[in-house]
Design an enzyme around this catalytic site. Structure first.
Site, PDB file in Angstrom:
ATOM      1  N   GLY A 163       5.529  -3.012  -3.886  1.00 41.05           N
ATOM      2  CA  GLY A 163       6.844  -2.936  -4.505  1.00 41.05           C
ATOM      3  C   GLY A 163       6.862  -3.208  -5.986  1.00 41.05           C
ATOM      4  O   GLY A 163       7.917  -3.490  -6.557  1.00 41.05           O
ATOM      5  N   PHE A 201      -5.733   1.690 -15.891  1.00 42.74           N
ATOM      6  CA  PHE A 201      -4.360   2.188 -15.925  1.00 42.74           C
ATOM      7  C   PHE A 201      -4.337   3.597 -16.491  1.00 42.74           C
ATOM      8  O   PHE A 201      -4.783   3.848 -17.610  1.00 42.74           O
ATOM      9  CB  PHE A 201      -3.474   1.276 -16.786  1.00 42.74           C
ATOM     10  CG  PHE A 201      -2.055   1.767 -16.886  1.00 42.74           C
ATOM     11  CD1 PHE A 201      -1.217   1.736 -15.780  1.00 42.74           C
ATOM     12  CD2 PHE A 201      -1.563   2.287 -18.077  1.00 42.74           C
ATOM     13  CE1 PHE A 201       0.085   2.207 -15.864  1.00 42.74           C
ATOM     14  CE2 PHE A 201      -0.260   2.755 -18.161  1.00 42.74           C
ATOM     15  CZ  PHE A 201       0.566   2.716 -17.054  1.00 42.74           C
ATOM     16  N   LYS A 236       9.660   1.956  -7.359  1.00 44.68           N
ATOM     17  CA  LYS A 236      10.171   3.298  -7.108  1.00 44.68           C
ATOM     18  C   LYS A 236      11.696   3.350  -7.183  1.00 44.68           C
ATOM     19  O   LYS A 236      12.379   2.419  -6.767  1.00 44.68           O
ATOM     20  CB  LYS A 236       9.700   3.757  -5.731  1.00 44.68           C
ATOM     21  CG  LYS A 236       8.185   3.750  -5.567  1.00 44.68           C
ATOM     22  CD  LYS A 236       7.776   3.795  -4.108  1.00 44.68           C
ATOM     23  CE  LYS A 236       6.287   3.582  -3.938  1.00 44.68           C
ATOM     24  NZ  LYS A 236       5.904   3.423  -2.530  1.00 44.68           N
ATOM     25  N   ARG A 290       2.776  -1.456   6.719  1.00 42.75           N
ATOM     26  CA  ARG A 290       4.136  -1.752   7.166  1.00 42.75           C
ATOM     27  C   ARG A 290       4.975  -0.489   7.044  1.00 42.75           C
ATOM     28  O   ARG A 290       4.505   0.525   6.537  1.00 42.75           O
ATOM     29  CB  ARG A 290       4.735  -2.844   6.283  1.00 42.75           C
ATOM     30  CG  ARG A 290       4.662  -2.488   4.787  1.00 42.75           C
ATOM     31  CD  ARG A 290       5.364  -3.485   3.913  1.00 42.75           C
ATOM     32  NE  ARG A 290       5.053  -3.321   2.502  1.00 42.75           N
ATOM     33  CZ  ARG A 290       5.600  -2.436   1.684  1.00 42.75           C
ATOM     34  NH1 ARG A 290       6.478  -1.567   2.155  1.00 42.75           N
ATOM     35  NH2 ARG A 290       5.270  -2.389   0.405  1.00 42.75           N
TER      36      ARG A 290
END
Length: 445
Positions: A163, A201, A236, A290
């Site tokens: 997240g 990155f 997101k 999950r």
């Protein structure tokens, strides 16, 4: 099937699980903090148990209190939702030790794949390409050495979480020590585990993820892929399924996801996240062991109820679906309706919802725990709900989403709705030219 389950979560995902459980005739128990006493899941569950004050580490991360609630109410299984305890193998193991079914993968699979460090190792064994990076970094000195070898910019990531929490982009050596400490503290706060890994990155790439289901005995299927490239601060905002990738590349990524999940005899719902660069190269990032916030778009194009599948697998019924049974139809888009001010760097806007009217009509779905008069607490994420649309084509889905956004009214806190209306009109978005830096490079904020 279970007679009663406990839901160790809050907000829209807790309500989502309650709805499927009720359709299956399964009783539900919801745990809650004092901040969520008047939330919709608490009001609609068959039973509810307060497990602590607002702070997550004293309530939704309080393992003894959650297990006590399950034992006290006679719950046979615990559904962890996403976040909080959902990817904690120690919690899953404690459930097993107390004779409670953890509705998710085994602790062994979670340890192998749930951490980003472990996922990278399994990917290598499964012949799936990974972004240049490290395992868990012991300290700042190890991070400095790794960054020198990988080359700046680098991304620090919480090994145990997801997240966007516990993530820091580091562009220079001078930023590393402070960024490492901040990432560790955020990882400890949100996931109870300060472990940090590092990856190279990439400035511009697409974020594509594969939805899988497994029975724990080697039978794994995919339910398509999602594009989750439109983000802010690594979190997101908009997700859609399917992606606009070329068919050959899409199939390669789908096969890689299934191959990796099958390697650990994965059980339940899981998502494998990939980076796709401008040249069409793809790299495995991590697996979320999950159900995902954005599972709804995959449900809409497949017609499957993912929570129902989770419950059936956990109850020992297996996965009675073959890959050829999965038929994906049309296009779906999800916008996360957040209580945030996009004009002020997405500053959270917790507070009372004075009035709310969600969109409706053909092909429109809303997953939300909020209602008129509900007070959004400042202690958790700012998600008000999710607006999902489905139509035959991507172009039609975009038009439907714009209509649904304009029809949705939330009075009180600032929300991300005005931003999404602009994105639906954006020519780059309309033609599928989306990257994770979309808001910076393709939008006038």
């Amino acid at each position: 099937m279970f007679k009663k389950i406990l839901i160790a979560n809050r907000g829209e995902i807790a309500l989502r699980v309650i709805r499927t459980a009720r359709e299956l005739g399964v009783k539900t128990v919801v745990v809650y903090s004092t901040a969520d006493e008047k939330s919709l899941p608490v009001l609609l569950a068959d039973e509810s148990v307060c497990v602590g004050p607002p702070a997550s580490n004293q309530s939704y991360l309080n393992i003894p209190n959650i297990l006590s609630a399950a034992l006290m109410t006679g719950a046979e299984g615990i559904h962890p939702g996403y976040g909080f305890m959902a990817e904690n193998p120690d919690f899953a193991e404690m459930c097993r030790e107390h004779g409670i079914v953890f509705i998710g993968p085994t602790p062994e699979s979670m340890r192998a794949l749930g951490s980003k460090a472990g996922g990278r190792e399994i990917a290598a064994l499964s012949n799936v390409p990974v972004v240049p990076g490290t395992g868990v970094l012991e300290d700042t000195d190890a991070a400095l050495l790794a960054a020198k070898q990988i080359g700046y910019p680098v991304l620090l990531k919480a090994s145990a979480g997801g997240g966007g929490r516990g993530q820091k982009i580091i562009r220079t050596q001078d930023e590393l020590a402070k960024g490492f400490a901040q990432a560790q503290e955020e990882a400890r706060l949100y996931f109870g585990d300060p472990a940090i890994i590092m990856e190279k990155f990439l400035e511009e790439f697409r974020h594509v993820e594969v939805q899988v289901m497994g029975d724990g005995h080697g039978h794994v299927i995919h339910i398509g892929e999602r594009d989750c490239s439109i983000q802010r601060r690594n979190q997101k905002l908009i997700e859609e399924a399917p992606s606009t990738l070329p068919d050959t590349l899409r199939q390669e990524i789908l096969n890689a996801g299934v191959r990796l999940a099958r390697h650990v005899n994965y059980a339940g719902a899981g998502t494998l996240e990939f980076i796709v660069d401008r040249d069409g190269n793809y790299y495995f990032m991590e697996m979320n062991t999950r159900i995902q916030v954005e599972h709804c778009v995959s449900e809409e194009i497949s017609g499957l109820d993912f929570v129902k599948l989770q419950l059936e697998i956990a109850a020992g019924y297996g996965l009675n679906i073959q890959q050829e049974d999965v038929v994906l139809r049309g296009h779906a888009i999800e916008c996360r309706l957040n209580a945030e001010d996009p004009d002020k760097d997405f500053r959270p806007a917790a507070g009372k919802i004075e009035d709310v009217h969600f969109a409706g009509g053909p092909g429109v779905r809303v997953d939300s725990h909020c209602y008129t008069g509900y007070v959004i607490p400042p202690h958790y994420d700012s998600l008000i709900g999710k607006l999902i649309v489905h139509h035959d084509t991507r172009e039609q889905a975009i038009s439907r989403m714009k209509r649904a956004l304009e029809e949705t009214v939330i009075q009180g806190p600032k929300t991300t709705i005005p931003l999404y209306v602009k994105i639906m009109d954006n020519p780059f978005y309309k033609r599928g030219a989306v990257m994770t830096n979309f808001l910076k490079t393709r939008m006038e904020m």
